[in-house]
Design a protein around this motif. Structure first.
Motif, mmCIF file in Angstrom:
data_model
loop_
_atom_site.group_PDB
_atom_site.id
_atom_site.type_symbol
_atom_site.label_atom_id
_atom_site.label_comp_id
_atom_site.label_asym_id
_atom_site.label_seq_id
_atom_site.Cartn_x
_atom_site.Cartn_y
_atom_site.Cartn_z
ATOM 1 N N GLU A 184 0.827 -1.209 0.000
ATOM 2 C CA GLU A 184 0.000 0.000 0.000
ATOM 3 C C GLU A 184 0.861 1.259 0.000
ATOM 4 N N ALA A 185 2.006 1.222 0.693
ATOM 5 C CA ALA A 185 2.875 2.403 0.758
ATOM 6 C C ALA A 185 3.384 2.802 -0.627
ATOM 7 N N GLN A 186 3.618 1.804 -1.481
ATOM 8 C CA GLN A 186 4.087 2.128 -2.829
ATOM 9 C C GLN A 186 2.941 2.541 -3.738
ATOM 10 N N LEU A 187 1.802 1.865 -3.612
ATOM 11 C CA LEU A 187 0.633 2.254 -4.403
ATOM 12 C C LEU A 187 0.266 3.714 -4.138
ATOM 13 N N ASP A 188 0.414 4.130 -2.879
ATOM 14 C CA ASP A 188 0.051 5.492 -2.488
ATOM 15 C C ASP A 188 0.936 6.540 -3.155
ATOM 16 N N ARG A 189 2.098 6.105 -3.647
ATOM 17 C CA ARG A 189 3.009 7.053 -4.298
ATOM 18 C C ARG A 189 2.675 7.283 -5.771
ATOM 19 N N PHE A 190 1.755 6.491 -6.305
ATOM 20 C CA PHE A 190 1.305 6.711 -7.678
ATOM 21 C C PHE A 190 0.129 7.681 -7.670
ATOM 22 N N LEU A 191 0.231 8.725 -8.458
ATOM 23 C CA LEU A 191 -0.871 9.684 -8.569
ATOM 24 C C LEU A 191 -2.114 9.003 -9.112
ATOM 25 N N PHE A 192 -1.950 8.278 -10.222
ATOM 26 C CA PHE A 192 -3.060 7.601 -10.886
ATOM 27 C C PHE A 192 -2.786 6.115 -11.027
ATOM 28 N N LYS A 193 -3.866 5.347 -11.047
ATOM 29 C CA LYS A 193 -3.820 3.994 -11.571
ATOM 30 C C LYS A 193 -4.805 3.964 -12.743
ATOM 31 N N ILE A 194 -4.273 3.702 -13.937
ATOM 32 C CA ILE A 194 -5.090 3.710 -15.145
ATOM 33 C C ILE A 194 -5.345 2.273 -15.568
ATOM 34 N N GLY A 307 -8.942 4.744 -6.658
ATOM 35 C CA GLY A 307 -9.183 3.328 -6.925
ATOM 36 C C GLY A 307 -8.130 2.389 -6.371
ATOM 37 N N HIS A 308 -6.850 2.785 -6.418
ATOM 38 C CA HIS A 308 -5.775 1.908 -5.942
ATOM 39 C C HIS A 308 -5.367 2.202 -4.512
ATOM 40 N N ARG A 309 -5.994 3.205 -3.894
ATOM 41 C CA ARG A 309 -5.621 3.588 -2.534
ATOM 42 C C ARG A 309 -6.581 3.028 -1.485
#
Length: 338
Positions: A184-194, A307-309
């Motif tokens: 989750e810590a890395q997913l949170d660093r992505f602005l978007f998940k497309i 969506g990814h957060r």
């Protein structure tokens, strides 16, 4: 007397109808159109995908691209990078990849008996990470600092990335063998998940025609650079100037705050998500020629940002509910400011 009272109101109305933008956005809109034109030479039917990539770039964010093999995730990311006059590197993540293979390492120089730092492929401007979930946790964690702070620390020394710096990462949502779920810590660093889906039948015919007409030429041959780093930096500065009224900041906080107490969610979104929604909303407003954010800009960001957060509760996941369903519920439950 009546004419004297009516005249000022008409003048005010005319001023409102013929307002001039307080932030000059002509160059930004022209650059965005040129970027779209370049990508449209090869990419068919992925307008939303392309626009989110551009918004991610202008918002100074990273983008996670998810889709089954063969839907042009990697090709689109490569062509997007080529349309920018910046450095580009591609890293194929594999189970045996080590952090030093990404970041770089210190090597002993035999001439002066001193260690010298040899930069890894992450030292570029646009980084394409193919199949990011194939590398183990240790290698994924190597990206934490560089994605958030645009720097890495090796042997006690700080190495700063040159601007612009953007990570585009792809992953396959279906295949699970030999993959490691992103924390989750890395997913949170992505602005978007497309999420990239299959094209329509009409678009697939256009894809076939495009491949047929290229006659074996590589798709990169059709793409020309549109923006250099200096121009891009100027555009990002304009994005910072976009106006967000306080009631809209409250609207963003309410939307994100609802995810933290929703009965269908196990994990809600962090304040980093609120900042991401605000920044992306500014970029959407600028692309549409406005120097101010409206509620519709905020709504457009919610699925790719949240969506990814957020994580569904196990019961709701088993029932087939999706994060999009919950985001829609939250959007409908919060009053839109006017």
């Amino acid at each position: 007397m009546e004419n004297e009272e009516i005249q000022p109101k008409e003048e005010i109305q005319n001023e409102e109808l013929n307002f001039s933008s307080r932030v000059p956005l002509e160059e930004l809109r022209y650059s965005v159109e040129k970027l779209k034109e370049q990508l449209a030479k090869v990419i068919v039917g992925q307008d939303e995908f392309v626009e989110l990539l551009i918004v991610g770039l202008l918002s100074n964010g990273h983008v996670l691209i998810e889709g089954v093999p063969g839907v042009a995730k990697t090709v689109t990311a490569k062509l997007f990078a080529k349309s920018l006059e910046t450095g580009f590197s591609r890293i194929q993540f594999t189970p045996d990849l080590m952090p030093s293979d990404v970041l770089g390492t210190s090597v002993l120089n035999m001439k002066n008996s001193e260690f010298e730092f040899k930069p890894g492929p992450v030292f570029s401007n646009v980084i394409l990470i193919d199949e990011i979930n194939r590398a183990p946790a240790k290698t994924q964690a190597a990206l934490f600092e560089v994605m958030e702070e645009r720097q890495i620390t090796i042997d006690g020394k700080k190495h700063t990335m040159e601007a612009p710096f953007m990570v585009l990462a792809t992953q396959n949502p279906i295949e699970q063998e030999g993959t490691y779920a992103l924390p989750e810590a890395q997913l949170d660093r992505f602005l978007f998940k497309i999420e990239v889906g299959y094209p329509s039948e009409e678009d697939e015919v256009k894809i076939l025609q495009s491949h047929h007409e290229r006659k074996g030429r590589l798709p990169e041959a059709n793409i020309e650079p549109v923006l250099n780093p200096e121009q891009l930096n100027n555009l990002k500065t304009q994005i910072h100037e976009i106006i967000v009224e306080e009631k809209l900041l409250t609207y963003i906080a309410q939307l994100v705050g609802k995810t933290r107490q929703h009965p269908h969610l196990y994990l809600g979104a962090s304040p980093r998500a609120s900042i991401a929604v605000m920044n992306a909303s500014k970029a959407f407003a600028a692309i549409n020629g406005r120097d101010f954010v409206i509620p519709e800009d905020i709504k457009r960001t919610l699925n790719p940002v949240l969506g990814h957060r957020i994580i569904l509760s196990p019961d709701r996941e088993m029932e087939g509910m999706t994060t999009k369903n919950v985001i829609e519920m939250i959007t409908q439950s919060v009053e839109i400011p006017r």
